[in-house]
Design a protein around this motif. Structure first.
Motif, mmCIF file in Angstrom:
data_model
loop_
_atom_site.group_PDB
_atom_site.id
_atom_site.type_symbol
_atom_site.label_atom_id
_atom_site.label_comp_id
_atom_site.label_asym_id
_atom_site.label_seq_id
_atom_site.Cartn_x
_atom_site.Cartn_y
_atom_site.Cartn_z
ATOM 1 N N ALA A 56 3.032 23.880 35.379
ATOM 2 C CA ALA A 56 2.444 24.213 34.214
ATOM 3 C C ALA A 56 1.449 25.691 35.304
ATOM 4 C CB ALA A 56 1.774 23.347 33.286
ATOM 5 N N TYR A 57 1.525 25.300 36.004
ATOM 6 C CA TYR A 57 1.103 26.448 36.837
ATOM 7 C C TYR A 57 1.730 27.127 37.606
ATOM 8 C CZ TYR A 57 2.029 24.140 41.627
ATOM 9 O OH TYR A 57 2.843 23.851 42.448
ATOM 10 N N VAL A 58 2.853 27.432 37.144
ATOM 11 C CA VAL A 58 3.584 28.156 37.687
ATOM 12 C C VAL A 58 3.977 29.449 36.567
ATOM 13 C CG1 VAL A 58 5.771 29.474 38.969
ATOM 14 C CG2 VAL A 58 4.450 27.322 40.216
ATOM 15 N N GLY A 59 3.186 30.718 36.877
ATOM 16 C CA GLY A 59 4.101 31.401 35.613
ATOM 17 C C GLY A 59 4.917 32.716 36.584
ATOM 18 N N VAL A 63 4.565 32.512 42.143
ATOM 19 C CA VAL A 63 5.295 31.327 43.182
ATOM 20 C C VAL A 63 4.466 30.099 43.664
ATOM 21 C CG1 VAL A 63 7.058 30.912 45.511
ATOM 22 C CG2 VAL A 63 6.913 32.661 43.802
ATOM 23 N N GLY A 64 4.883 29.095 43.375
ATOM 24 C CA GLY A 64 3.794 27.965 43.430
ATOM 25 C C GLY A 64 4.517 27.535 44.941
ATOM 26 N N LEU A 65 3.660 26.537 45.656
ATOM 27 C CA LEU A 65 3.556 26.334 46.795
ATOM 28 C C LEU A 65 2.808 24.763 47.268
ATOM 29 C CD1 LEU A 65 4.774 27.628 49.671
ATOM 30 C CD2 LEU A 65 3.075 28.115 50.578
ATOM 31 N N THR A 66 3.382 24.455 47.067
ATOM 32 C CA THR A 66 2.767 22.912 48.078
ATOM 33 C C THR A 66 3.155 22.277 48.970
ATOM 34 O OG1 THR A 66 2.728 22.472 45.151
ATOM 35 C CG2 THR A 66 2.162 20.917 46.836
ATOM 36 N N TYR A 67 2.163 22.486 50.083
ATOM 37 C CA TYR A 67 2.266 21.613 51.314
ATOM 38 C C TYR A 67 2.311 19.999 51.838
ATOM 39 C CZ TYR A 67 1.054 20.867 56.312
ATOM 40 O OH TYR A 67 1.418 20.042 57.911
ATOM 41 N N ILE A 68 3.588 19.927 51.631
ATOM 42 C CA ILE A 68 3.699 17.835 51.058
ATOM 43 C C ILE A 68 3.379 17.365 52.953
ATOM 44 C CG2 ILE A 68 5.820 16.248 51.125
ATOM 45 C CD1 ILE A 68 5.332 18.149 48.496
ATOM 46 N N THR A 72 7.417 20.784 56.041
ATOM 47 C CA THR A 72 8.282 20.467 54.705
ATOM 48 C C THR A 72 6.634 20.938 53.701
ATOM 49 O OG1 THR A 72 8.981 18.202 55.525
ATOM 50 C CG2 THR A 72 8.180 18.701 52.565
ATOM 51 N N PHE A 73 7.109 22.211 52.711
ATOM 52 C CA PHE A 73 6.822 22.676 51.964
ATOM 53 C C PHE A 73 7.193 22.168 50.380
ATOM 54 C CE2 PHE A 73 4.605 24.551 55.300
ATOM 55 C CZ PHE A 73 3.333 24.511 54.838
ATOM 56 N N LEU A 74 6.802 22.168 49.557
ATOM 57 C CA LEU A 74 8.622 22.391 47.832
ATOM 58 C C LEU A 74 7.659 23.903 47.519
ATOM 59 C CD1 LEU A 74 9.800 21.331 45.863
ATOM 60 C CD2 LEU A 74 7.274 20.878 44.621
ATOM 61 N N ILE A 75 8.509 24.396 47.072
ATOM 62 C CA ILE A 75 8.816 25.930 46.587
ATOM 63 C C ILE A 75 8.800 26.366 45.293
ATOM 64 C CG2 ILE A 75 8.737 28.594 46.403
ATOM 65 C CD1 ILE A 75 9.279 28.387 50.449
ATOM 66 N N GLU A 76 8.446 26.774 44.258
ATOM 67 C CA GLU A 76 8.971 26.792 43.093
ATOM 68 C C GLU A 76 8.744 27.410 42.379
ATOM 69 O OE1 GLU A 76 7.648 22.557 41.148
ATOM 70 O OE2 GLU A 76 5.825 23.376 42.074
ATOM 71 N N SER A 255 -6.901 21.607 47.941
ATOM 72 C CA SER A 255 -5.454 21.821 46.961
ATOM 73 C C SER A 255 -4.843 21.836 47.753
ATOM 74 C CB SER A 255 -5.440 22.133 45.709
ATOM 75 O OG SER A 255 -4.556 21.725 45.144
ATOM 76 N N PRO A 256 -3.422 20.764 47.773
ATOM 77 C CA PRO A 256 -2.327 21.696 48.705
ATOM 78 C C PRO A 256 -1.678 22.245 47.883
ATOM 79 C CG PRO A 256 -2.156 19.174 47.423
ATOM 80 C CD PRO A 256 -3.508 19.187 47.574
ATOM 81 N N GLU A 257 -1.371 22.579 46.572
ATOM 82 C CA GLU A 257 -1.527 23.297 45.650
ATOM 83 C C GLU A 257 -1.010 25.107 45.856
ATOM 84 O OE1 GLU A 257 -1.124 21.760 41.939
ATOM 85 O OE2 GLU A 257 -0.185 19.618 42.542
ATOM 86 N N LEU A 258 -0.593 26.057 45.629
ATOM 87 C CA LEU A 258 -1.264 27.248 45.392
ATOM 88 C C LEU A 258 -0.164 28.268 45.316
ATOM 89 C CD1 LEU A 258 -3.214 29.168 47.223
ATOM 90 C CD2 LEU A 258 -1.062 29.643 49.257
#
Length: 278
Positions: A56-59, A63-68, A72-76, A255-258
């Motif tokens: 929902a937060y990626v428009g 680009v969404g970036l979450t530090y796992i 390891t990062f999750l890129i969306e 937050s780990p999300e950016l």
């Protein structure tokens, strides 16, 4: 793995042919000088129909970036492409990514049994020690790499054992330095192009020493640096203390999300610290 050790000799020009060729082939490079390939300006991608957002937060244009954790990062992307960097069997995102990149330094950077649902498993090395090369358009994401060397447990050089993976989406270029063990040459810097975000290992021992990583980051001149591969607050703070006063602001997020976009890149170069745990 011994640490710190003398830096490994810089890459030969032969290792750079892949990304250098991409730069020369990119019609937009002369204008934007960002990243080896400008996916956002690809006419084919402009004809794609809108897709459901991955989160929902990626428009659009984000680009969404979450530090796992660890490296390891999750890129969306807005088009629904997900990437897990340095995918391994210990630290994984809660979703099965469409793309997984891996490096071979040790088992916290690769998996022998990646989830079968992953469409693209991209190893940053080849068993014959020839350079791995990627030039992939996956939906609204482009993935490329720059091969680098690593050292083994005895301090010997393993040529082409690591890759700096480069991701481009929404007119942003993100580089994951992986398990980097040596500084970069001017040819390396030129091959990478102008980056927007760098995910940098800052442990100062198992990867590049602190002086070395600071040299690399200064040379890359990116708007956003996100530290990774630090083992405790002391390790992280050592890097931040050494980096202080180098014209970079330092922000700690809760937050780990950016969410990243070209429009919201900081005007002053910034180190953004994300807590692990995505």
């Amino acid at each position: 793995m011994p640490c710190p050790l003398p830096r490994i000799a810089a890459l030969g020009s032969a290792l750079l042919l892949g990304l250098a060729a991409l730069i020369a082939a990119s019609p937009a490079h002369a204008q934007a000088e960002r990243c080896p390939k400008l996916v956002a300006e690809n006419p084919f991608l402009q004809r794609l129909a809108p897709r459901a957002l991955p989160a929902a937060y990626v428009g659009p244009r984000q680009v969404g970036l979450t530090y796992i954790g660890h490296s390891t990062f999750l890129i969306e992307t807005a088009g629904g492409v997900t990437v897990a960097t340095d995918y391994n069997d210990y630290v994984r995102p809660s979703v099965v990514p469409r793309v997984a990149t891996m490096n071979r330094a040790h088992s916290t950077h690769y998996s022998l049994n990646p989830d079968p649902g992953i469409e693209y498993v991209l190893k940053g090395w080849r068993e014959d020690r020839e350079p791995a090369r990627y030039d992939l358009d996956i939906g609204d994401l482009w993935v490329g790499n720059l091969p680098t060397n690593i050292r083994d447990w005895q301090g010997e050089t393993i040529r082409n054992g690591n890759s700096i993976f480069v991701f481009r989406a929404a007119d942003l270029c993100i580089a994951h330095l992986g398990h980097l063990h040596h500084t970069l040459t001017q040819e390396d810097i030129g091959a990478l192009g102008r980056l927007d975000v760098v995910l940098a290992p800052v442990d100062g021992s198992y990867t590049l020493d602190i002086d070395g990583v600071i040299e690399v980051l200064k040379a890359l001149e990116v708007p956003v640096i996100i530290p990774m591969h630090y083992f405790n607050e002391g390790t992280l703070n050592h890097f931040l203390t050494r980096f202080a006063g180098r014209d970079y602001a330092i922000e700690r997020r809760e937050s780990p999300e950016l969410v990243l976009s070209r429009a919201t890149l900081p005007k002053k170069p910034t180190v953004i610290v994300l807590p692990p745990g995505g």
